[in-house]
Write an enzyme that holds these catalytic residues in place. Structure first.
Site, PDB file in Angstrom:
ATOM      1  CE  LYS A  84      -0.784   0.062   5.044  1.00 27.79           C
ATOM      2  NZ  LYS A  84      -0.164   1.353   5.361  1.00 27.79           N
ATOM      3  CG  ASP A  85       3.822   2.049   2.699  1.00 28.67           C
ATOM      4  OD1 ASP A  85       2.783   2.648   3.032  1.00 28.67           O
ATOM      5  OD2 ASP A  85       4.542   1.423   3.493  1.00 28.67           O
ATOM      6  NE  ARG A 130      -7.514   3.420   3.596  1.00 31.58           N
ATOM      7  CZ  ARG A 130      -7.763   2.686   4.666  1.00 31.58           C
ATOM      8  NH1 ARG A 130      -8.989   2.244   4.894  1.00 31.58           N
ATOM      9  NH2 ARG A 130      -6.798   2.359   5.508  1.00 31.58           N
ATOM     10  NE  ARG A 131      -6.484   2.717   8.585  1.00 33.16           N
ATOM     11  CZ  ARG A 131      -5.225   2.358   8.756  1.00 33.16           C
ATOM     12  NH1 ARG A 131      -4.355   3.216   9.288  1.00 33.16           N
ATOM     13  NH2 ARG A 131      -4.814   1.155   8.407  1.00 33.16           N
ATOM     14  NE  ARG A 148       4.004   9.394  10.204  1.00 34.24           N
ATOM     15  CZ  ARG A 148       5.177   9.668   9.664  1.00 34.24           C
ATOM     16  NH1 ARG A 148       5.418  10.832   9.125  1.00 34.24           N
ATOM     17  NH2 ARG A 148       6.126   8.757   9.640  1.00 34.24           N
ATOM     18  NE  ARG A 154       0.575   5.448  13.626  1.00 36.69           N
ATOM     19  CZ  ARG A 154       0.143   5.772  12.408  1.00 36.69           C
ATOM     20  NH1 ARG A 154      -1.119   5.634  12.100  1.00 36.69           N
ATOM     21  NH2 ARG A 154       0.986   6.227  11.500  1.00 36.69           N
ATOM     22  CB  CYS A 241      -0.441   5.686  -0.812  1.00 32.69           C
ATOM     23  SG  CYS A 241       0.978   6.609  -0.196  1.00 32.69           S
TER      24      CYS A 241
END
Length: 306
Positions: A84-85, A130-131, A148, A154, A241
């Site tokens: 996905k990166d 997106r989230r 981040r 996180r 992305c």
């Protein structure tokens, strides 16, 4: 240059626990299948150094460009990325050699509660537009906090009381042994993942035919077809992305089913469409669905922010 078994293959990887864990899994699989020894070479990327949110530093390529430079210079033989990166545009001299079998592509809510049980105004952390867009569509009352850092950083924000929950990729949490902290796994009907989420990408120099053949031993055809359809959506939309675009493709009963969404950042509007076809037509399925999204105004939604 040929690949002999006398020298260990040098695998370029980011240095985080998640990256080295997934890279070691690839190294072990290659050794088991081919007999070649593989050694990991840690590489620091722009995305690892910057403290800014991905959307602020461009997002596209920040975790892969340094690894690609090492491949082209010959300092490493190949690299393992979270697929996905990867930017959707090709890099001259670099070939996508393999996409191993995909792990769970879904997003996960980490914390003590399910999304529906979070109190009004609960603070949920994510650095992904997106989230953000899909969370706001599901629960517009929540306070979405940009964050981040690696998964440990996180997750610690929940333990410290700074956040009520964070959203992370299920596959990554599994790789680092943190699934016990998952309160809910989002079905794609609730939240579509990022294109290629849960998948890995093995890249090497395009002229290394020996490596292309060797790395191809861990390629999984259904995964490659699915992520091709998903990433074609991004390419046609000309979205990076970090864009508010979610996609998911899977083969069912010998057909490839693809669903995609483009959502307004504030969650107020969302275009969600699906398509299916023969798995060998994965790219065309993606192109056709992206054209339908654009016809319904996807480009306008992607350009809107708070």
């Amino acid at each position: 240059m040929t690949t002999g078994k006398g020298r260990a293959l040098r695998l370029g990887t980011r240095k985080s626990l998640m990256a080295t864990t997934q890279s070691q899994g690839v190294a072990d699989a290659l050794t088991r299948l081919t007999g070649h020894a593989v050694e990991l070479v840690g590489v620091t990327t722009q995305g690892d150094v910057s403290k800014a949110l991905l959307a602020q530093i461009g997002g596209t390529g920040v975790f892969v460009n340094a690894l690609r430079d090492k491949i082209l210079s010959g300092e490493v033989d190949f690299a393992v990325h979270s697929l996905k990166d990867l930017p959707t545009s090709e890099t001259p001299g670099i070939a996508l050699a393999a996409t191993p079998r995909r792990d769970d592509p879904r997003d996960a809510l980490c914390g003590p509660s399910k999304l529906a049980d979070l109190p009004r105004g609960a603070r949920v952390g994510t650095g992904s537009p997106r989230r953000v867009a899909q969370l706001r569509a599901l629960r517009p009352d929540l306070e979405i906090v940009p964050i981040r850092g690696n998964a440990d950083t996180r997750l610690r924000k929940i333990a410290d009381g700074e956040l009520d929950a964070v959203v992370l990729a299920h596959a990554g949490l599994k790789r680092i042994g943190r699934l016990a902290e998952v309160g809910e796994v989002f079905d794609p009907d609730q939240m579509l993942p990022a294109p290629g989420q849960g998948s890995l990408a093995l890249e090497c120099r395009a002229d290394r035919t020996d490596l292309l053949e060797l790395l191809g031993t861990v390629d999984d055809a259904p995964t490659r077809r699915a992520v091709t359809a998903e990433r074609t959506i991004l390419a046609v939309l000309e979205a990076g992305c970090s864009a508010p675009v979610g996609t998911y493709a899977a083969e069912v009963d010998e057909e490839l089913h693809l669903t995609a969404t483009v959502a307004a950042y504030d969650g107020s509007r969302q275009i969600r469409l699906s398509a299916s076809g023969h798995p060998d037509a994965a790219e065309q399925i993606g192109r056709d669905l992206a054209a339908r999204l654009l016809a319904q105004g996807a480009d306008q939604l992607m350009g809107e922010r708070d």
